[in-house]
Design a protein around this motif. Sequence first.
Motif, PDB file in Angstrom:
ATOM      1  N   GLN A   1       0.817  -1.213   0.000  1.00 28.78           N
ATOM      2  CA  GLN A   1       0.000   0.000   0.000  1.00 28.78           C
ATOM      3  C   GLN A   1       0.855   1.270   0.000  1.00 28.78           C
ATOM      4  O   GLN A   1       0.438   2.303  -0.535  1.00 28.78           O
ATOM      5  CB  GLN A   1      -0.958  -0.011   1.188  1.00 28.78           C
ATOM      6  CG  GLN A   1      -1.965  -1.146   1.132  1.00 28.78           C
ATOM      7  CD  GLN A   1      -2.626  -1.280  -0.225  1.00 28.78           C
ATOM      8  OE1 GLN A   1      -3.365  -0.406  -0.669  1.00 28.78           O
ATOM      9  NE2 GLN A   1      -2.357  -2.384  -0.921  1.00 28.78           N
TER      10      GLN A   1
ATOM     11  N   ASN B   1     -12.042   7.080   1.230  1.00 30.95           N
ATOM     12  CA  ASN B   1     -11.553   5.733   0.973  1.00 30.95           C
ATOM     13  C   ASN B   1     -12.173   4.709   1.922  1.00 30.95           C
ATOM     14  O   ASN B   1     -12.189   3.519   1.632  1.00 30.95           O
ATOM     15  CB  ASN B   1     -10.031   5.690   1.107  1.00 30.95           C
ATOM     16  CG  ASN B   1      -9.437   4.410   0.558  1.00 30.95           C
ATOM     17  OD1 ASN B   1      -9.785   3.962  -0.529  1.00 30.95           O
ATOM     18  ND2 ASN B   1      -8.555   3.791   1.313  1.00 30.95           N
TER      19      ASN B   1
ATOM     20  N   THR C   1     -13.053   1.570  -1.201  1.00 29.76           N
ATOM     21  CA  THR C   1     -11.638   1.205  -1.065  1.00 29.76           C
ATOM     22  C   THR C   1     -10.996   0.819  -2.392  1.00 29.76           C
ATOM     23  O   THR C   1      -9.772   0.698  -2.461  1.00 29.76           O
ATOM     24  CB  THR C   1     -11.476   0.035  -0.075  1.00 29.76           C
ATOM     25  OG1 THR C   1     -12.316  -1.053  -0.487  1.00 29.76           O
ATOM     26  CG2 THR C   1     -11.855   0.458   1.330  1.00 29.76           C
TER      27      THR C   1
ATOM     28  N   GLN D   1     -12.794   4.632  -6.691  1.00 35.35           N
ATOM     29  CA  GLN D   1     -12.725   5.951  -6.072  1.00 35.35           C
ATOM     30  C   GLN D   1     -12.329   7.002  -7.098  1.00 35.35           C
ATOM     31  O   GLN D   1     -12.839   8.127  -7.077  1.00 35.35           O
ATOM     32  CB  GLN D   1     -11.725   5.936  -4.913  1.00 35.35           C
ATOM     33  CG  GLN D   1     -11.706   7.243  -4.116  1.00 35.35           C
ATOM     34  CD  GLN D   1     -10.858   7.126  -2.856  1.00 35.35           C
ATOM     35  OE1 GLN D   1     -10.583   6.033  -2.375  1.00 35.35           O
ATOM     36  NE2 GLN D   1     -10.436   8.260  -2.322  1.00 35.35           N
TER      37      GLN D   1
ATOM     38  N   ASP E   1      -6.033   7.708  -1.197  1.00 36.43           N
ATOM     39  CA  ASP E   1      -6.601   6.391  -1.500  1.00 36.43           C
ATOM     40  C   ASP E   1      -5.723   5.261  -0.980  1.00 36.43           C
ATOM     41  O   ASP E   1      -6.207   4.283  -0.411  1.00 36.43           O
ATOM     42  CB  ASP E   1      -6.761   6.260  -3.022  1.00 36.43           C
ATOM     43  CG  ASP E   1      -7.051   4.833  -3.452  1.00 36.43           C
ATOM     44  OD1 ASP E   1      -7.979   4.230  -2.898  1.00 36.43           O
ATOM     45  OD2 ASP E   1      -6.340   4.323  -4.339  1.00 36.43           O
TER      46      ASP E   1
ATOM     47  N   THR F   1      -4.734   5.073   3.501  1.00 38.38           N
ATOM     48  CA  THR F   1      -5.778   4.692   4.446  1.00 38.38           C
ATOM     49  C   THR F   1      -6.212   3.246   4.287  1.00 38.38           C
ATOM     50  O   THR F   1      -6.880   2.695   5.161  1.00 38.38           O
ATOM     51  CB  THR F   1      -7.004   5.622   4.328  1.00 38.38           C
ATOM     52  OG1 THR F   1      -7.290   5.837   2.937  1.00 38.38           O
ATOM     53  CG2 THR F   1      -6.749   6.949   4.998  1.00 38.38           C
ATOM     54  N   ASN F   2      -5.816   2.590   3.183  1.00 38.17           N
ATOM     55  CA  ASN F   2      -6.062   1.152   3.058  1.00 38.17           C
ATOM     56  C   ASN F   2      -5.347   0.367   4.155  1.00 38.17           C
ATOM     57  O   ASN F   2      -5.665  -0.794   4.404  1.00 38.17           O
ATOM     58  CB  ASN F   2      -5.573   0.644   1.694  1.00 38.17           C
ATOM     59  CG  ASN F   2      -6.501   1.042   0.566  1.00 38.17           C
ATOM     60  OD1 ASN F   2      -7.702   1.159   0.757  1.00 38.17           O
ATOM     61  ND2 ASN F   2      -5.946   1.254  -0.610  1.00 38.17           N
TER      62      ASN F   2
ATOM     63  N   THR G   1     -12.844  -1.547   6.177  1.00 37.49           N
ATOM     64  CA  THR G   1     -13.606  -1.872   4.968  1.00 37.49           C
ATOM     65  C   THR G   1     -12.705  -2.365   3.838  1.00 37.49           C
ATOM     66  O   THR G   1     -13.212  -2.707   2.768  1.00 37.49           O
ATOM     67  CB  THR G   1     -14.397  -0.641   4.491  1.00 37.49           C
ATOM     68  OG1 THR G   1     -13.524   0.492   4.443  1.00 37.49           O
ATOM     69  CG2 THR G   1     -15.559  -0.347   5.426  1.00 37.49           C
ATOM     70  N   SER G   2     -11.395  -2.389   4.065  1.00 41.55           N
ATOM     71  CA  SER G   2     -10.469  -2.908   3.059  1.00 41.55           C
ATOM     72  C   SER G   2     -10.435  -4.429   3.134  1.00 41.55           C
ATOM     73  O   SER G   2      -9.983  -5.005   4.128  1.00 41.55           O
ATOM     74  CB  SER G   2      -9.061  -2.346   3.282  1.00 41.55           C
ATOM     75  OG  SER G   2      -8.113  -3.043   2.497  1.00 41.55           O
TER      76      SER G   2
END
Length: 509
Positions: free
Chosen positions: A205, A415, A419, A424, A454, A457-458, A463-464
């Motif tokens: 990421q 995000n 995700t 996005q 984007d 925050t993954n 929610t990822s």
Amino acid sequence: MSQTHLESQDTASSPKKWQMPDTLILIFFVGLFAAAMTYLIPIGQFDSQQVSFMVDGAEKSRTVINPESFRLITDEAGNVVYNPVQFFASGGGIGLMNFPFEGLVSGSKWGSAIGVIMFMLIIGGAFGVVMRTGTIDNGILKLIDKTKGSEALFIPVLFLLFSLGGAVFGMGEEAVAFAIIIAPLMVRLGYDGISTVMVTYVATQVGFATSWMNPFSVAIAQGIAGVPILSGMTFRMAMWAGFTLVGIAFTMMYASKIKANPKASYSFESDAYLKDKAMEESEPRWGFGDTLVILTVLATTIWVVWGVVMHAWYIPEIASQFFTMGFVVAIIAIIFKLNNMTFNDVADSFKEGASIMLAPALLVGFAKGVLLMLGGGSDEPSVLNTILHNAGSTISELPSAAAAWLMYVFQSVFNFFVTSGSGQAALTMPLLAPLSDIAGVTRQVAVLAFQLGDGFTNIIVPTSASLMATLGVCRIDWGNWAKFVWRFMLLLFVIASITVVSAHLTGFA
């Protein structure tokens, strides 16, 4: 009165230590918050439009929103319409009590949730077969024995490779498979499950967020924003190198602390499974069959990378390649009698590997259900559309430097709801690109704010799907992960904020 009875009384009367709620409980509370938002925020709608752009000499097209078309939905009396989530909804609707089921069955084989869940179960089963052979465990022991004194090199090398994978071809979901192998290695080296997540998924990421060529993120965002594809490459390559070094340094500092004091680990209790497994190992063996297993895993890795880069393979194709790997390894294990495996052992190991993925698979479905309550993944009028429009209007009224920074903040927050990098981009870039013109921010900076918000925050949003799957593989509860990673997230946020504002002030275009 006996001593045992007195001790039991003391135990019963002593207050229980507070524990972080299970991730499933946390997601349910997030669902309650999302449901409450549907009572407070009216629904709105954008019209869609097709945009075309060039990538590697080929014309690509994508359906995006028309930023000028937003409107609040009103009833016959002219009042704005709300779409409040009910306690239960029938007929395929989304209600508070059926959002888990709807989330679990949503999507398609190409994405969240059902596609990601099936992907997790297949690769979990395939690697269950690989792990049952004992080859990985024995190979790790051999590797540790051969590299004594230079174990610290594992962290920077692994982090660098996974970050490069994220930057070049958008590696993310693939990290789940590698975490299965690397987790036992990290534990035996004296580190922990969190170190495994850092050098695999987090590294991807960091690369994803700072990429100069990621076809699923920056390339799409630049195309939609009308910016030349792969422009600004020199700046982004330097940014990737800088953030990767920051990630390596942070991970090495944490890992050295854990090696000195294992009980300081945020995953100390959940690492017990891997530690117990390590204790069970006998004298490591190595034979021709083990060599074939390792070569099969290596060949599959190269095959997957080639397919992703050259043919844009995604979840269905990657899952098929890993299943093939498990099938070939099973044949090798039976022929060479690795751990005396039989056909039934192959089936048992596949089911056991898949069962390990069941808990994170549930989290993926629950998280998707939360987004569905807000209208995520639908072209219909939704709360998300209203949030997106209001945020864009606020940004356009700010001074240019503040607008550039707030674009990054907004993309980071948004995000949580969407995700998918390409998803996005399709939602936010058609709105923020023209707004950046009004605010005096270059479109290149708007793309930079998108990719940093984007990607980073993954690393923390529940929610990822890829994050939850990797945590599940390493048996780490999201609450414990959040307690560890917030410092790293704060560091990334500060540096990324400085990067975006500096890029704006220097006229990055």
